[in-house]
Design an enzyme around this catalytic site. Structure first.
Site, PDB file in Angstrom:
ATOM      1  N   GLU A   1      -1.766   4.356  14.413  1.00  0.00           N
ATOM      2  CA  GLU A   1      -1.374   5.583  13.713  1.00  0.00           C
ATOM      3  C   GLU A   1      -1.621   6.812  14.579  1.00  0.00           C
ATOM      4  O   GLU A   1      -0.809   7.745  14.595  1.00  0.00           O
ATOM      5  CB  GLU A   1      -2.124   5.707  12.390  1.00  0.00           C
ATOM      6  CG  GLU A   1      -1.639   6.888  11.557  1.00  0.00           C
ATOM      7  CD  GLU A   1      -2.183   6.900  10.140  1.00  0.00           C
ATOM      8  OE1 GLU A   1      -1.684   7.707   9.332  1.00  0.00           O
ATOM      9  OE2 GLU A   1      -3.111   6.120   9.839  1.00  0.00           O
TER      10      GLU A   1
ATOM     11  N   HIS B   1      -3.074   7.345   6.924  1.00  0.00           N
ATOM     12  CA  HIS B   1      -3.311   6.058   6.271  1.00  0.00           C
ATOM     13  C   HIS B   1      -4.744   5.622   6.553  1.00  0.00           C
ATOM     14  O   HIS B   1      -5.443   5.205   5.638  1.00  0.00           O
ATOM     15  CB  HIS B   1      -2.289   5.032   6.769  1.00  0.00           C
ATOM     16  CG  HIS B   1      -2.304   3.757   6.000  1.00  0.00           C
ATOM     17  ND1 HIS B   1      -2.124   3.711   4.637  1.00  0.00           N
ATOM     18  CD2 HIS B   1      -2.490   2.462   6.392  1.00  0.00           C
ATOM     19  CE1 HIS B   1      -2.190   2.460   4.218  1.00  0.00           C
ATOM     20  NE2 HIS B   1      -2.414   1.685   5.267  1.00  0.00           N
TER      21      HIS B   1
ATOM     22  N   CYS C   1       0.804  -1.225   0.000  1.00  0.00           N
ATOM     23  CA  CYS C   1       0.000   0.000   0.000  1.00  0.00           C
ATOM     24  C   CYS C   1       0.838   1.276   0.000  1.00  0.00           C
ATOM     25  O   CYS C   1       0.311   2.371  -0.194  1.00  0.00           O
ATOM     26  CB  CYS C   1      -0.935  -0.001   1.203  1.00  0.00           C
ATOM     27  SG  CYS C   1      -1.902  -1.511   1.324  1.00  0.00           S
TER      28      CYS C   1
ATOM     29  N   HIS D   1      -9.810   1.768   0.060  1.00  0.00           N
ATOM     30  CA  HIS D   1      -8.356   1.592   0.081  1.00  0.00           C
ATOM     31  C   HIS D   1      -7.907   1.135  -1.303  1.00  0.00           C
ATOM     32  O   HIS D   1      -8.130  -0.017  -1.702  1.00  0.00           O
ATOM     33  CB  HIS D   1      -7.972   0.569   1.139  1.00  0.00           C
ATOM     34  CG  HIS D   1      -6.502   0.525   1.433  1.00  0.00           C
ATOM     35  ND1 HIS D   1      -5.559   1.159   0.650  1.00  0.00           N
ATOM     36  CD2 HIS D   1      -5.797  -0.093   2.425  1.00  0.00           C
ATOM     37  CE1 HIS D   1      -4.365   0.943   1.138  1.00  0.00           C
ATOM     38  NE2 HIS D   1      -4.474   0.188   2.213  1.00  0.00           N
TER      39      HIS D   1
ATOM     40  N   LYS E   1      -9.726   7.711   2.669  1.00  0.00           N
ATOM     41  CA  LYS E   1     -10.128   6.332   2.370  1.00  0.00           C
ATOM     42  C   LYS E   1     -11.571   6.071   2.788  1.00  0.00           C
ATOM     43  O   LYS E   1     -12.186   5.109   2.321  1.00  0.00           O
ATOM     44  CB  LYS E   1      -9.193   5.341   3.060  1.00  0.00           C
ATOM     45  CG  LYS E   1      -7.802   5.257   2.455  1.00  0.00           C
ATOM     46  CD  LYS E   1      -6.984   4.165   3.120  1.00  0.00           C
ATOM     47  CE  LYS E   1      -5.576   4.070   2.537  1.00  0.00           C
ATOM     48  NZ  LYS E   1      -4.719   5.196   2.976  1.00  0.00           N
TER      49      LYS E   1
ATOM     50  N   PHE F   1       1.497  -3.724   3.867  1.00  0.00           N
ATOM     51  CA  PHE F   1       1.824  -5.070   4.344  1.00  0.00           C
ATOM     52  C   PHE F   1       3.316  -5.301   4.178  1.00  0.00           C
ATOM     53  O   PHE F   1       3.921  -4.894   3.188  1.00  0.00           O
ATOM     54  CB  PHE F   1       1.065  -6.122   3.527  1.00  0.00           C
ATOM     55  CG  PHE F   1      -0.383  -6.284   3.897  1.00  0.00           C
ATOM     56  CD1 PHE F   1      -0.958  -5.551   4.910  1.00  0.00           C
ATOM     57  CD2 PHE F   1      -1.181  -7.195   3.210  1.00  0.00           C
ATOM     58  CE1 PHE F   1      -2.298  -5.719   5.251  1.00  0.00           C
ATOM     59  CE2 PHE F   1      -2.517  -7.366   3.539  1.00  0.00           C
ATOM     60  CZ  PHE F   1      -3.073  -6.639   4.554  1.00  0.00           C
TER      61      PHE F   1
END
Length: 420
Positions: free
Chosen positions: A317, A306, A166, A343, A338, A406
């Site tokens: 976060e 994010h 991502c 996403h 998002k 990831f």
């Protein structure tokens, strides 16, 4: 070494919110969701039956039919978004030294549609032997969108894609920034594209329990920082930005959206799919980006987080932001777009870098939608201004964008309002 200044001179987008930049931006500032039932395949047996798809997309309206058949959907989207950005920047005109223009365009997964089709056909017809399309590999690989853009426009500068899940297109944008500020290119076409809404894409993420299963209300399913969040909503699309050396842009009279001033990267070194619970990698990447930009935490006005709407990711976060920015956290605006785009995986960083550029240019912060009154998570500090549900006007001088992937891949890019 004295670094050159880098600015954003063109934008392009094909997103779940609109098939160009103006439509996408209008939907973002008006808090519209791009989510809906999946139309790409039959979801009867799937746990998640919705996503943020690009709508009304007919590749034949954009590309020659013969040529489009050589491209996976992710590359089609990328090539089209790049075309919009290149035209917006005027980078397709006369007098451009194409040896000095590069393409760094990324994807986290690449040609997943092609993989599904080709492997699916072979598995269903093994008696016919391995009869794969000769374009199978070129359609599949995650760097090929960059190759197609380069070939189409004749740009012979640096040409590759970065792959870091991502964080892919943010890492690509940082590479583009570095090439230009070090004098190795005049301009770079950068961004990302992803088309993961396929049976293997949705089924694979479902098997990890990563996706929201709020099938009764797709448009409210992505709800970052809400206690009732239950996973991310998958999105697809492509976003492109033109990064250009300032003097080169001024010499040809290009319009300027924003200035790029810094970038950072880090690794969590923790887990394949989960972010560090205390946000250690996120803390480091933001510190690295601030140091690279030569600014203080107090200089930042807006963070596009994010913010994927996952139970573990959102609190980690928030902890990281509080650790880096301290009391200044409560003076900033924070939002997760998002909540509207879903996403977009490898394209997420490019989308959110574009959002930051438009936010500083227009003085408006898109919201984090779908927060409900009283929906409080004890792990979230709600004194932070998450820009819930409604856009806010603000004079934004500096905006920061976070992307975490990831594998513990973290990337962060910072843009500044251009002031000559």
């Amino acid at each position: 070494m004295e670094f050159k200044r880098v600015v954003v001179t063109g934008l392009g987008a094909l997103s779940p919110l609109g098939n160009d930049v103006p439509l996408t931006w209008d939907a973002l500032i008006n808090g519209k969701s791009g989510a809906g039932p999946i139309t790409a395949f039959d979801t009867t047996l799937f746990k998640t039956k919705f996503a943020c798809e690009v709508k009304g997309f007919d590749v034949n309206q954009y590309l020659d039919r013969k040529e489009s058949r050589k491209l996976d959907k992710y590359a089609q989207l990328g090539l089209i978004a790049a075309g919009e950005a290149i035209r917006d920047a005027g980078l397709d005109g006369e007098g451009i030294n194409k040896d000095r223009v590069g393409v760094i365009f990324s994807s986290g997964i690449g040609g997943l549609n092609t993989m599904d089709q080709e492997v699916g056909y072979y598995c269903q017809n093994p008696e016919k032997g391995p009869k794969f399309n000769p374009f199978f590999i070129p359609k599949l690989i995650a760097d090929i969108a960059a190759g197609h853009i380069s070939i189409t426009y004749g740009y012979r500068g640096p040409n590759f894609g970065t792959v870091s899940a991502c964080a892919s297109s943010t890492n690509g944008a940082i590479c583009a920034f570095d090439y230009i500020r070090m004098g190795k290119a005049d301009a770079i076409v950068t961004g990302g594209s992803e088309a993961p809404i396929t049976p293997t894409g949705v089924g694979g993420f479902n098997s990890m329990n990563a996706l929201s299963t709020r099938n009764d209300s797709p448009q409210t399913a992505s709800r970052p920082f809400s206690a009732s969040r239950d996973g991310f909503v998958m999105g697809e699309g492509a976003v492109c930005l033109i990064f250009e050396e300032l003097e080169h842009a001024l010499a040809r009279g290009a319009k300027i959206y924003a200035e790029v001033i810094g970038g950072g990267a880090s690794g969590d070194a923790y887990h394949l799919t989960s972010s560090h619970p205390e946000g250690l990698g996120a803390i480091l990447v933001m510190k690295n980006a601030l140091q690279d930009a030569g600014i203080r935490p107090e200089d930042v006005d807006y963070i596009n987080v994010h913010g994927t709407s996952t139970p573990v990711g959102d609190p980690s976060e928030v902890k990281a932001i509080l650790k880096v920015f301290g009391d200044h956290t409560y003076s900033m605006n924070v939002s997760s777009t998002k909540s509207m785009t879903g996403h977009m995986l490898g394209a997420a960083g490019a989308m959110e870098a574009m959002v930051c550029a438009l936010a500083v240019q227009n003085g408006i912060i898109p919201p984090t939608i779908n927060y409900e009154e009283g929906d409080n998570d004890p792990d979230i500090d709600y004194r932070i201004n998450f820009t819930f549900n409604k856009a806010q006007k603000r004079d934004i001088k500096i905006a920061l964008s976070n992307t975490f992937g990831f594998g513990g891949h973290n990337a962060c890019i910072i843009v500044k309002k251009f002031e000559g």
